[in-house]
Design an enzyme around this catalytic site. Structure first.
Site, PDB file in Angstrom:
ATOM      1  N   ASP A   1       0.865  -1.178   0.000  1.00 40.23           N
ATOM      2  CA  ASP A   1       0.000   0.000   0.000  1.00 40.23           C
ATOM      3  C   ASP A   1       0.905   1.233   0.000  1.00 40.23           C
ATOM      4  O   ASP A   1       1.755   1.377   0.880  1.00 40.23           O
ATOM      5  CB  ASP A   1      -0.857  -0.026   1.275  1.00 40.23           C
TER       6      ASP A   1
ATOM      7  N   GLU B   1      -6.330   3.855  -5.821  1.00 43.47           N
ATOM      8  CA  GLU B   1      -7.604   4.132  -5.160  1.00 43.47           C
ATOM      9  C   GLU B   1      -7.961   5.551  -5.564  1.00 43.47           C
ATOM     10  O   GLU B   1      -7.239   6.498  -5.244  1.00 43.47           O
ATOM     11  CB  GLU B   1      -7.481   4.031  -3.641  1.00 43.47           C
TER      12      GLU B   1
HETATM   13  O1  ISL Z   1     -13.980   5.295   3.211  1.00 37.88           O
HETATM   14  C1  ISL Z   1     -14.054   6.109   2.313  1.00 37.88           C
HETATM   15  C2  ISL Z   1     -14.950   5.961   1.152  1.00 37.88           C
HETATM   16  O2  ISL Z   1     -16.058   5.250   1.394  1.00 37.88           O
HETATM   17  C3  ISL Z   1     -13.257   7.323   2.284  1.00 37.88           C
HETATM   18  O3  ISL Z   1     -13.686   8.357   2.986  1.00 37.88           O
HETATM   19  C4  ISL Z   1     -11.828   6.945   2.546  1.00 37.88           C
HETATM   20  O4  ISL Z   1     -11.280   7.604   3.584  1.00 37.88           O
HETATM   21  C5  ISL Z   1     -11.126   7.223   1.264  1.00 37.88           C
HETATM   22  O5  ISL Z   1     -11.584   6.261   0.375  1.00 37.88           O
HETATM   23  C6  ISL Z   1      -9.634   7.133   1.368  1.00 37.88           C
HETATM   24  O6  ISL Z   1      -9.217   5.886   1.842  1.00 37.88           O
HETATM   25  C7  ISL Z   1      -7.868   5.611   1.951  1.00 37.88           C
HETATM   26  O7  ISL Z   1      -7.111   6.674   2.505  1.00 37.88           O
HETATM   27  C8  ISL Z   1      -7.395   7.016   3.848  1.00 37.88           C
HETATM   28  C9  ISL Z   1      -7.436   5.803   4.775  1.00 37.88           C
HETATM   29  O8  ISL Z   1      -7.992   6.177   6.000  1.00 37.88           O
HETATM   30  C10 ISL Z   1      -8.236   4.669   4.182  1.00 37.88           C
HETATM   31  O9  ISL Z   1      -8.199   3.550   5.019  1.00 37.88           O
HETATM   32  C11 ISL Z   1      -7.670   4.394   2.819  1.00 37.88           C
HETATM   33  O10 ISL Z   1      -8.245   3.279   2.197  1.00 37.88           O
HETATM   34  C12 ISL Z   1      -6.306   7.974   4.272  1.00 37.88           C
HETATM   35  O11 ISL Z   1      -5.058   7.438   4.015  1.00 37.88           O
END
Ligand code: ISL
Length: 546
Positions: free
Chosen positions: A98, A252
């Protein structure tokens, strides 16, 4: 530029804190993962995506990184990591890391040096003066807090954080940041990892810090979503870092629509291999993800069909560590857990694209059974509760909202057996194990030849070997109130997928009956004219003259 994935790639996501604890401290770890590699291999997957295992103060469970080249001590050591890569490889499994590069932890050396006044490192972050005694702009924040926090002891300087205040955003206008990240990526690629899952990658480059148009959430996002600067950075990382290693990158990407996702994954442009889009995750939300309404099957069908048709290839997923468990979104009847999980397996393995399975999905885990907010650890849930409280929402309403949407729903420890704590730990688990573990666990599923796990394995095996499922074209055939039907076709072979997306039996339209040989059915007894609750069927359509 070619894509760096294989069409038979199937990914299994591990949330390390919750997967397997080897030393009894209540937190999953690398040795725990190694001890379960045979299990992962037995599923038939060939890739593991590890949620962050880097050194972190854990404000956001590892998504706040304090050292990109060190392993979080509670997860183990670098030797453990190297062993994980080697042992996974010996089983034909590649590890995807990640990569969290929108922000670091405020405990990262760079931010600490910035706080100490080092100008070089101040320029690694986005630090601005307030305007007329007010914040630098009107932006919103992903975690329902203010995105600006006072920078150290400064009177009027603030740093930007789109997530928690312990996650300061990096300044991607600074080319030194780019050099640092290239170096970090090469460090892990040299260790033998096969690629990266790039966290919130489409928000990294902020075009400007001007005020945004007010919106219910994320005011200001028009200034940073999928900007040209972001595309440019992705192309550089691809060309200079990923390509020489033949490494793979899934992004993502929040709030992407199809055209943006197409740009980000266009092989001509050479940026990402595929993206995680969110639209299908929003079929049961009202305005923001914290308000849910029952899932509307037709909406989900339309959304899946749109993305399947308009993208040549993409990441397919229904669960991850941020989303409530899908079974719990589909049905509140635990009586249909098995049927619903089998349907998810069928869907995920027959859509076109790379399937991502989230730990526990393959045994039908459901949302955590938390009794109150005290049992929830997720920072986002606590922030949302505070925000809702400030809006004077009653406690009952707030709790019902968090119960349904908390990210902790998917983060409960993996249920391995009916032993204490589901066999996850001999200590006190960091997050409550779902009390259904005596019924829902790997050991039990492994004894059930017709159970959920067996069905997932069967679908995974089929998806990995069958050319039609691997590479066939997609065409939506029917989108009813309950039934979703689509075709996958390759070189004259034609498969019809029939799914009942509801917990009630559904009459099968005449045009979808008796079309050929049934290859898979999630029920033992098959009725030609009906689909049982959540039934999944895969039919090989008899050749017809075109
Ligand atoms: O959960 C979400 C969408 O349904 C978002 O608000 C989420 O925080 C976003 O998708 C970003 O996620 C990623 O980055 C975040 C982390 O908290 C999440 O776990 C990660 O998957 C910040 O690094």
């Amino acid at each position: 530029m070619p894509h760096n994935y294989r069409k038979d790639t199937i990914v299994y996501q591990i949330y390390p804190r919750s997967f397997m604890d080897s030393d009894g401290d209540g937190v999953g770890d690398l040795k725990g993962i190694i001890s379960r590699l045979d299990y992962i291999a037995s599923l038939g997957v060939n890739t593991i995506w590890l949620s962050p295992v880097y050194k972190s103060p854990n404000d956001d469970n590892g998504y706040d990184i304090a050292d990109y080249k060190a392993i979080q001590p509670e997860f183990g050591t670098m030797e453990d990591f190297d062993r994980l890569v080697a042992e996974a490889r010996a089983r034909g499994i590649g590890i995807v890391m990640d990569l969290v590069i929108n922000h670091t932890s405020d405990e990262h050396e760079w931010f600490q040096k910035a706080l100490a006044g080092d100008e070089r490192y101040k320029n690694y972050y986005i630090i601005r003066k307030g305007k007329d005694g007010k914040l630098p702009n009107n932006w919103g924040n992903f975690f329902a807090e203010c995105p600006w926090t006072k920078f150290g002891d400064s009177e009027d300087e603030y740093y930007l954080h789109l997530f928690s205040k312990k996650q300061p955003d990096l300044n991607w206008h600074n080319l030194q940041v780019l050099e640092e990240v290239k170096d970090i990526m090469r460090f892990w690629l040299d260790k033998g990892v096969v690629g990266f899952r790039c966290d919130v990658i489409n928000v990294i480059f902020k075009n400007s810090l001007a005020d945004g148009k007010p919106r219910p959430i994320l005011t200001g996002s028009e200034h940073y979503l999928s900007t040209d600067g972001c595309h440019e950075i992705l192309r550089i990382l691809r060309r200079e870092v990923l390509e020489p290693y033949g490494a793979f990158a899934v992004g993502e990407t929040v709030f992407v629509d199809v055209p943006k996702a197409r740009d980000l994954t266009d092989p001509e442009r050479g940026e990402l291999d595929m993206v995680f889009a969110f639209e299908h995750m929003e079929c049961d939300q009202v305005i923001v993800k914290w308000f849910k309404t029952p899932l509307k099957p037709k909406k989900l069908m339309a959304c899946l069909s749109k993305w399947q048709t308009e993208m040549d290839w993409n990441a397919c997923y229904f669960e991850n560590h941020d989303q409530p468990r899908f079974i719990s979104r589909f049905t509140d009847s635990e009586g249909l857990r098995e049927e619903c999980s089998k349907l998810m397996a069928g869907l995920l393995m027959t859509l076109r694209g790379t399937p991502y399975i989230y730990e526990g999905q393959e045994i039908g885990m459901i949302n955590g059974d938390f009794a109150s907010l005290d049992e929830i650890r997720d920072i986002e849930s606590h922030n949302v509760n505070a925000m809702a409280k400030s809006l004077r929402l009653p406690e009952k309403v707030r709790w019902s909202m968090i119960q349904k949407t908390s990210r902790d729903n998917a983060r409960t420890p993996m249920q391995w057996s009916s032993e204490a704590n589901g066999g996850f730990t001999t200590g006190e688990p960091w997050l409550k194990v779902n009390s259904n573990y005596t019924q829902v666990n790997v050991a039990r599923e492994e004894r059930e030849p017709k159970g959920i796990l067996a069905f997932w394995k069967r679908m995974i095996a089929l998806r990995r070997t069958d050319p039609v499922l691997m590479d066939g074209s997609f065409r939506s055939v029917y989108e009813g109130e309950q039934i979703y039907a689509y075709e996958r076709c390759l070189e004259g072979r034609r498969y019809l997928v029939l799914c009942n997306l509801t917990g009630k039996k559904a009459p099968l339209p005449q045009s979808l009956r008796d079309l050929g040989r049934i290859l898979v059915c999630s029920y033992e007894k098959i009725f030609p004219s009906t689909l049982k609750p959540f039934e999944f069927r895969l039919v090989e359509v008899e050749r017809t003259e075109e």
